[in-house]
Design an enzyme around this catalytic site. Structure first.
Site, PDB file in Angstrom:
ATOM      1  N   TYR A  11      39.434  42.341  36.480  1.00 44.92           N
ATOM      2  CA  TYR A  11      40.300  41.286  37.055  1.00 44.92           C
ATOM      3  C   TYR A  11      39.942  41.137  38.482  1.00 44.92           C
ATOM      4  O   TYR A  11      39.787  40.217  39.160  1.00 44.92           O
ATOM      5  CB  TYR A  11      41.986  41.617  36.776  1.00 44.92           C
ATOM      6  CG  TYR A  11      42.894  40.685  37.428  1.00 44.92           C
ATOM      7  CD1 TYR A  11      43.064  39.613  36.678  1.00 44.92           C
ATOM      8  CD2 TYR A  11      43.326  40.846  38.545  1.00 44.92           C
ATOM      9  CE1 TYR A  11      44.206  38.802  37.341  1.00 44.92           C
ATOM     10  CE2 TYR A  11      44.214  39.857  39.252  1.00 44.92           C
ATOM     11  CZ  TYR A  11      44.464  38.898  38.559  1.00 44.92           C
ATOM     12  OH  TYR A  11      45.514  37.748  38.856  1.00 44.92           O
ATOM     13  N   LYS A  26      38.458  38.092  40.736  1.00 42.67           N
ATOM     14  CA  LYS A  26      39.160  37.573  41.916  1.00 42.67           C
ATOM     15  C   LYS A  26      38.475  37.520  43.270  1.00 42.67           C
ATOM     16  O   LYS A  26      38.411  36.742  44.279  1.00 42.67           O
ATOM     17  CB  LYS A  26      40.520  38.268  41.877  1.00 42.67           C
ATOM     18  CG  LYS A  26      41.450  38.136  40.878  1.00 42.67           C
ATOM     19  CD  LYS A  26      41.589  36.393  40.658  1.00 42.67           C
ATOM     20  CE  LYS A  26      42.514  36.013  39.508  1.00 42.67           C
ATOM     21  NZ  LYS A  26      42.754  34.713  39.431  1.00 42.67           N
TER      22      LYS A  26
END
Length: 245
Positions: free
Chosen positions: A150, A154
């Protein structure tokens, strides 16, 4: 009367709350997500809401959805590039390759595909221009334990945002990023029961109303064309992000 915005991941959470904010503000809203029934529930038969079932990892589906939105509303003034996924936390050597691939597909490739489709339309419409807001994350600044998939995506979103902010200048296309911490959605309900901390403990964390995030996106999108928020962080006031915890 407002303009027309495309919102991805619009069937729930931050996407749904933002869709409701823009519909209440008089905008036309194209709702993109994979679940057709959930999109229909959000649209609720309102003429200003256009439900467009779409998998953001599929280039053909993305291009078709943006073309349909532009055709239906006449133009696309804004994109809230919001769709994203996360997978169970683990050290990198315990993460299945499938989790990495799936996270990159949605959080990075999906963002690219939607930004590309929006940019294409905004560059060619008359009058030219528009605004793209990418949903980043506080993980773009500081990771949580076990979040390598994740967090990596990002950071990639930040690169996408800054490049689009530069490349959009000749065409009147502004781009900014909103990094969100602990908005209370179904996905974030675990913050109230306890999440892992950097010191190995499990603790509850403060949360904020998702409607406040929708209001922040509204403030970014509705700026005059001469102004842009390149980067905004909105977070639950007392969450463990700044300071030592």
């Amino acid at each position: 009367m407002g303009g027309s915005i495309v919102i991805t991941g619009a069937s729930s959470g931050i996407g749904r709350a933002t869709a409701e904010r823009f519909l209440a503000g008089g905008w036309n809203v194209a709702l993109l997500a994979r679940r057709a029934a959930a999109l229909a529930e959000v649209a609720a038969g309102r003429p200003a809401a256009l439900a467009l079932p779409c998998d953001v990892t599929d280039p053909a589906q993305v291009d078709a959805a943006f073309a349909a939105a532009a055709r239906h509303f006449g133009r696309i003034d804004a994109l809230f590039n919001n769709a994203g996924v996360s997978r169970p936390a683990a050290p990198i050597d315990e993460i299945p390759l499938e989790d990495w691939t799936a996270t990159v597909a949605v959080n990075l490739t999906g963002m690219f595909l939607c930004a590309r489709a929006a940019f294409r339309q905004m560059r060619r419409q008359d009058p030219q221009g528009g605004r793209i807001v990418n949903n980043g994350s506080i993980s773009a600044h500081a990771p949580r334990p076990g979040s390598v998939c994740y967090t990596t995506t990002k950071h990639g979103v930040t690169g996408l945002t800054r490049t689009l902010a530069l490349d959009g200048r000749p065409f009147g296309i502004a781009c900014g990023q909103i990094d969100i911490g602990n908005a209370l959605t179904d996905m974030a309900a675990r913050f109230r029961t306890g999440v892992p901390q950097a010191d190995g403990s499990i603790r509850t964390e403060p949360v904020m109303d998702v409607a406040d995030v929708a209001g922040a996106v509204w403030s970014m999108v509705t700026l005059p064309a001469s102004a842009n928020v390149l980067s905004m962080t909105i977070m639950a006031t007392n969450m463990p992000f700044v300071g030592r915890g």
